[in-house]
Design a protein around this motif. Structure first.
Motif, PDB file in Angstrom:
ATOM      1  N   VAL A 297      35.017  43.300  55.824  1.00 49.92           N
ATOM      2  CA  VAL A 297      36.067  43.022  56.804  1.00 49.92           C
ATOM      3  C   VAL A 297      37.424  43.162  56.134  1.00 49.92           C
ATOM      4  CG1 VAL A 297      34.665  41.540  58.289  1.00 49.92           C
ATOM      5  CG2 VAL A 297      35.903  40.525  56.363  1.00 49.92           C
ATOM      6  N   ALA A 298      38.406  43.615  56.916  1.00 51.65           N
ATOM      7  CA  ALA A 298      39.773  43.778  56.407  1.00 51.65           C
ATOM      8  C   ALA A 298      40.755  43.434  57.501  1.00 51.65           C
ATOM      9  CB  ALA A 298      39.990  45.214  55.939  1.00 51.65           C
ATOM     10  N   LEU A 310      32.671  34.843  54.648  1.00 53.17           N
ATOM     11  CA  LEU A 310      31.527  35.092  53.774  1.00 53.17           C
ATOM     12  C   LEU A 310      30.446  34.029  53.967  1.00 53.17           C
ATOM     13  CD1 LEU A 310      33.329  36.051  50.427  1.00 53.17           C
ATOM     14  CD2 LEU A 310      32.066  37.603  51.932  1.00 53.17           C
ATOM     15  N   ASN A 311      30.858  32.768  53.996  1.00 53.03           N
ATOM     16  CA  ASN A 311      29.892  31.676  54.075  1.00 53.03           C
ATOM     17  C   ASN A 311      29.228  31.558  55.441  1.00 53.03           C
ATOM     18  OD1 ASN A 311      30.001  30.703  51.379  1.00 53.03           O
ATOM     19  ND2 ASN A 311      31.997  29.798  51.808  1.00 53.03           N
ATOM     20  N   LYS A 312      29.889  32.044  56.469  1.00 57.21           N
ATOM     21  CA  LYS A 312      29.254  32.081  57.786  1.00 57.21           C
ATOM     22  C   LYS A 312      28.280  33.253  57.921  1.00 57.21           C
ATOM     23  CE  LYS A 312      32.632  29.581  60.604  1.00 57.21           C
ATOM     24  NZ  LYS A 312      33.560  29.649  61.764  1.00 57.21           N
ATOM     25  N   GLY A 313      28.309  34.136  56.936  1.00 57.15           N
ATOM     26  CA  GLY A 313      27.390  35.262  56.955  1.00 57.15           C
ATOM     27  C   GLY A 313      27.855  36.440  57.779  1.00 57.15           C
ATOM     28  N   TYR A 314      29.096  36.411  58.258  1.00 59.28           N
ATOM     29  CA  TYR A 314      29.605  37.497  59.091  1.00 59.28           C
ATOM     30  C   TYR A 314      30.013  38.711  58.268  1.00 59.28           C
ATOM     31  CZ  TYR A 314      30.010  33.721  62.554  1.00 59.28           C
ATOM     32  OH  TYR A 314      29.760  32.656  63.395  1.00 59.28           O
ATOM     33  N   ALA A 315      30.236  38.515  56.990  1.00 58.99           N
ATOM     34  CA  ALA A 315      30.629  39.607  56.106  1.00 58.99           C
ATOM     35  C   ALA A 315      30.071  39.344  54.717  1.00 58.99           C
ATOM     36  CB  ALA A 315      32.146  39.743  56.052  1.00 58.99           C
ATOM     37  N   ASP A 316      30.019  40.416  53.924  1.00 55.82           N
ATOM     38  CA  ASP A 316      29.522  40.331  52.549  1.00 55.82           C
ATOM     39  C   ASP A 316      30.616  40.627  51.526  1.00 55.82           C
ATOM     40  OD1 ASP A 316      26.490  40.181  53.241  1.00 55.82           O
ATOM     41  OD2 ASP A 316      27.231  41.911  54.368  1.00 55.82           O
ATOM     42  N   LEU A 317      31.621  41.390  51.950  1.00 54.81           N
ATOM     43  CA  LEU A 317      32.758  41.736  51.107  1.00 54.81           C
ATOM     44  C   LEU A 317      34.012  41.629  51.952  1.00 54.81           C
ATOM     45  CD1 LEU A 317      31.304  45.036  49.529  1.00 54.81           C
ATOM     46  CD2 LEU A 317      31.195  42.741  48.531  1.00 54.81           C
ATOM     47  N   VAL A 318      35.138  41.325  51.309  1.00 51.32           N
ATOM     48  CA  VAL A 318      36.401  41.183  52.039  1.00 51.32           C
ATOM     49  C   VAL A 318      37.445  42.094  51.400  1.00 51.32           C
ATOM     50  CG1 VAL A 318      38.225  39.624  52.800  1.00 51.32           C
ATOM     51  CG2 VAL A 318      35.852  38.809  52.683  1.00 51.32           C
ATOM     52  N   ALA A 319      38.082  42.911  52.238  1.00 53.91           N
ATOM     53  CA  ALA A 319      39.072  43.872  51.751  1.00 53.91           C
ATOM     54  C   ALA A 319      40.488  43.338  51.945  1.00 53.91           C
ATOM     55  CB  ALA A 319      38.917  45.210  52.474  1.00 53.91           C
ATOM     56  N   PHE A 320      41.331  43.625  50.962  1.00 55.07           N
ATOM     57  CA  PHE A 320      42.743  43.250  50.991  1.00 55.07           C
ATOM     58  C   PHE A 320      43.573  44.527  50.868  1.00 55.07           C
ATOM     59  CE2 PHE A 320      40.345  39.657  49.513  1.00 55.07           C
ATOM     60  CZ  PHE A 320      40.967  38.542  50.062  1.00 55.07           C
ATOM     61  N   GLY A 321      44.600  44.634  51.705  1.00 55.63           N
ATOM     62  CA  GLY A 321      45.420  45.829  51.706  1.00 55.63           C
ATOM     63  C   GLY A 321      46.773  45.600  51.079  1.00 55.63           C
ATOM     64  N   ARG A 322      47.763  45.245  51.902  1.00 53.41           N
ATOM     65  CA  ARG A 322      49.138  45.125  51.403  1.00 53.41           C
ATOM     66  C   ARG A 322      49.283  44.222  50.176  1.00 53.41           C
ATOM     67  NH1 ARG A 322      49.929  44.736  57.036  1.00 53.41           N
ATOM     68  NH2 ARG A 322      50.799  46.615  57.961  1.00 53.41           N
ATOM     69  N   PRO A 323      48.568  43.095  50.077  1.00 56.74           N
ATOM     70  CA  PRO A 323      48.734  42.289  48.861  1.00 56.74           C
ATOM     71  C   PRO A 323      48.418  43.051  47.581  1.00 56.74           C
ATOM     72  CG  PRO A 323      47.634  41.002  50.552  1.00 56.74           C
ATOM     73  CD  PRO A 323      47.703  42.410  51.068  1.00 56.74           C
ATOM     74  N   PHE A 324      47.538  44.056  47.662  1.00 61.43           N
ATOM     75  CA  PHE A 324      47.214  44.841  46.472  1.00 61.43           C
ATOM     76  C   PHE A 324      48.363  45.764  46.074  1.00 61.43           C
ATOM     77  CE2 PHE A 324      42.470  44.290  46.130  1.00 61.43           C
ATOM     78  CZ  PHE A 324      42.445  44.121  44.753  1.00 61.43           C
ATOM     79  N   VAL A 325      49.239  46.098  47.014  1.00 57.58           N
ATOM     80  CA  VAL A 325      50.350  46.993  46.700  1.00 57.58           C
ATOM     81  C   VAL A 325      51.258  46.362  45.662  1.00 57.58           C
ATOM     82  CG1 VAL A 325      52.426  48.079  47.621  1.00 57.58           C
ATOM     83  CG2 VAL A 325      50.299  48.174  48.933  1.00 57.58           C
ATOM     84  N   SER A 326      51.693  45.140  45.916  1.00 57.96           N
ATOM     85  CA  SER A 326      52.674  44.490  45.036  1.00 57.96           C
ATOM     86  C   SER A 326      52.045  43.540  44.029  1.00 57.96           C
ATOM     87  CB  SER A 326      53.693  43.719  45.881  1.00 57.96           C
ATOM     88  OG  SER A 326      53.041  42.861  46.791  1.00 57.96           O
ATOM     89  N   ASN A 327      50.725  43.412  44.078  1.00 56.29           N
ATOM     90  CA  ASN A 327      50.013  42.529  43.141  1.00 56.29           C
ATOM     91  C   ASN A 327      48.839  43.283  42.530  1.00 56.29           C
ATOM     92  OD1 ASN A 327      51.219  39.617  43.787  1.00 56.29           O
ATOM     93  ND2 ASN A 327      50.928  40.697  45.735  1.00 56.29           N
ATOM     94  N   PRO A 328      49.110  44.097  41.513  1.00 50.45           N
ATOM     95  CA  PRO A 328      48.016  44.850  40.903  1.00 50.45           C
ATOM     96  C   PRO A 328      46.916  43.947  40.352  1.00 50.45           C
ATOM     97  CG  PRO A 328      49.985  44.917  39.530  1.00 50.45           C
ATOM     98  CD  PRO A 328      50.396  44.356  40.848  1.00 50.45           C
ATOM     99  N   ASP A 329      47.302  42.727  39.976  1.00 53.11           N
ATOM    100  CA  ASP A 329      46.345  41.739  39.471  1.00 53.11           C
ATOM    101  C   ASP A 329      45.961  40.754  40.575  1.00 53.11           C
ATOM    102  OD1 ASP A 329      48.937  40.757  39.623  1.00 53.11           O
ATOM    103  OD2 ASP A 329      48.714  39.415  37.906  1.00 53.11           O
ATOM    104  N   LEU A 330      45.767  41.252  41.787  1.00 55.95           N
ATOM    105  CA  LEU A 330      45.521  40.388  42.935  1.00 55.95           C
ATOM    106  C   LEU A 330      44.315  39.484  42.734  1.00 55.95           C
ATOM    107  CD1 LEU A 330      46.240  39.564  45.855  1.00 55.95           C
ATOM    108  CD2 LEU A 330      44.649  41.362  46.619  1.00 55.95           C
TER     109      LEU A 330
END
Length: 369
Positions: A297-298, A310-330
């Protein structure tokens, strides 16, 4: 209880955490030829503490482009350009998939050698623009125009282009590919009743509107294997003139067919603006019952919301977009509850290393301060 920072499995791939770097267009390729370059390798390497990186949307052919300076993965030069990028990501421990797209009607004759863009139907998207730039990076947003309706030979050719570019992506060092079926681009245009007015086997009923997606998926599976294939869908996103009243049941039916093919994952692109529609929990429950393989999910997820889904089981991985732009060490910032740096919106598309690879990691930022 799943946690965002625990290791995960994606088919045969071992992921170092459940954080995904979402695909984000940054328009930094070398010209001519839309070729990935060393600056892009640095950009992805800086962010490769994610478990999985999904590349920016990548053209499958000359006529699949809709924005300036976006990369391709179908020429020898493009494949060679991607190889240092995937190597750099792998050296930091991340797996990397290449997002394959055809923009369909979200284009302009500038990218089509003067010809009309192609689409399921000859309908121009209302209030939809593309970015067209000169070689010096000076660009403007330009209205899309009425496309040409695809005939069967166009459909057959585009399906082959997806399969061919998938093979080239593996040559380029990617672990797999993500077929872009959302956000108003070509496959999404086939899925929705307001952009698909066809009367042949690719229009009308849900089964027919899903057909193009499934034929693309089947061709890519035949080329590289189902375990290397992901699909991105966007059931609740309606920008680019994509408000279809039948899209949610259409996506659920498509999900059944994708699960039957045992693909690696489904990636849900969720609306991320302030007044965006909230995805009903009933949809998440039904989708999870239908699609039991990995779900990503993103959409403006915080660490708290990520762990909840994740804990509800609705997703297994979570995607992050804009925060990764300015935070390479997100990943580190989230794990340690550090503040996140703001991005410079003026440098998102096109340009040089400014606003691209010069965002500092936390320890460097603190030292400077």
């Amino acid at each position: 209880m799943k946690k965002l920072f625990e290791k995960a499995q994606l088919k045969s791939l071992d992921l170092q955490n459940r954080v995904v770097m979402a695909p984000m267009t940054r328009a930094r390729t070398s010209q001519p030829g839309n070729i990935p370059n060393d600056m892009m390798a640095t950009y992805y390497q800086q962010r490769a503490t994610a478990g999985l990186i999904i590349s920016e949307a990548t053209q499958i052919s000359d006529d699949s482009q809709g924005y300036s300076f976006t990369p391709g993965v179908y020429t020898d030069e493009q494949v060679k350009g991607w190889q240092p990028v995937t190597k750099a990501a792998h050296e930091q421990g991340a797996a990397m998939f290449c997002q394959l797209w055809h923009v369909g009607r979200v284009s302009h004759p500038t990218f089509q050698k003067g010809e009309l863009p192609i689409a399921p139907s000859a309908l121009a998207p209302i209030e939809t623009k593309v970015w067209i730039s000169d070689d010096q990076g000076n660009g403007n947003m330009v209205d899309c125009i009425q496309p040409r309706e695809m005939d069967q030979s166009d459909i057959d050719r585009v399906i082959k282009d997806f399969a061919y570019s998938a093979k080239r992506a593996i040559e380029a060092g990617f672990d797999g590919v993500e077929i872009h079926g959302g956000n108003g681009y070509l496959i999404d245009q086939f899925l929705r009743t307001n952009s698909n007015k066809r009367t042949d086997n690719y229009g009308g009923t849900r089964e027919n509107r899903i057909r193009f997606l499934i034929e693309v998926v089947d061709a890519v599976i035949a080329a590289i294997g189902a375990d290397k294939v992901g699909v991105r869908l966007a059931p609740f996103i309606t920008f680019k003139d994509m408000n279809c009243p039948d899209i949610v049941p259409t996506i659920l039916e498509a999900s059944r067919q994708l699960q039957a093919r045992d693909i690696a994952y489904m990636h849900l692109s969720e609306a991320d603006w302030d007044d965006a529609p909230v995805i009903p929990e009933s949809f998440r429950i039904e989708l999870r019952e239908i699609f039991t393989n990995t779900i990503i999910v993103a959409g403006s997820y915080t660490q708290e919301r990520a762990n909840e889904v994740l804990n509800k089981g609705y997703a297994d991985l979570v995607a992050f977009g804009r925060p990764f732009v300015s935070n390479p060490d997100l990943v580190s910032r989230l794990e340690n509850n550090y503040d996140l740096a703001d991005l410079d919106g003026a440098t998102l598309f096109g340009g040089d290393e400014r606003g691209y690879i010069d965002y500092p990691a936390m320890q460097i930022a603190e030292a400077v301060e």
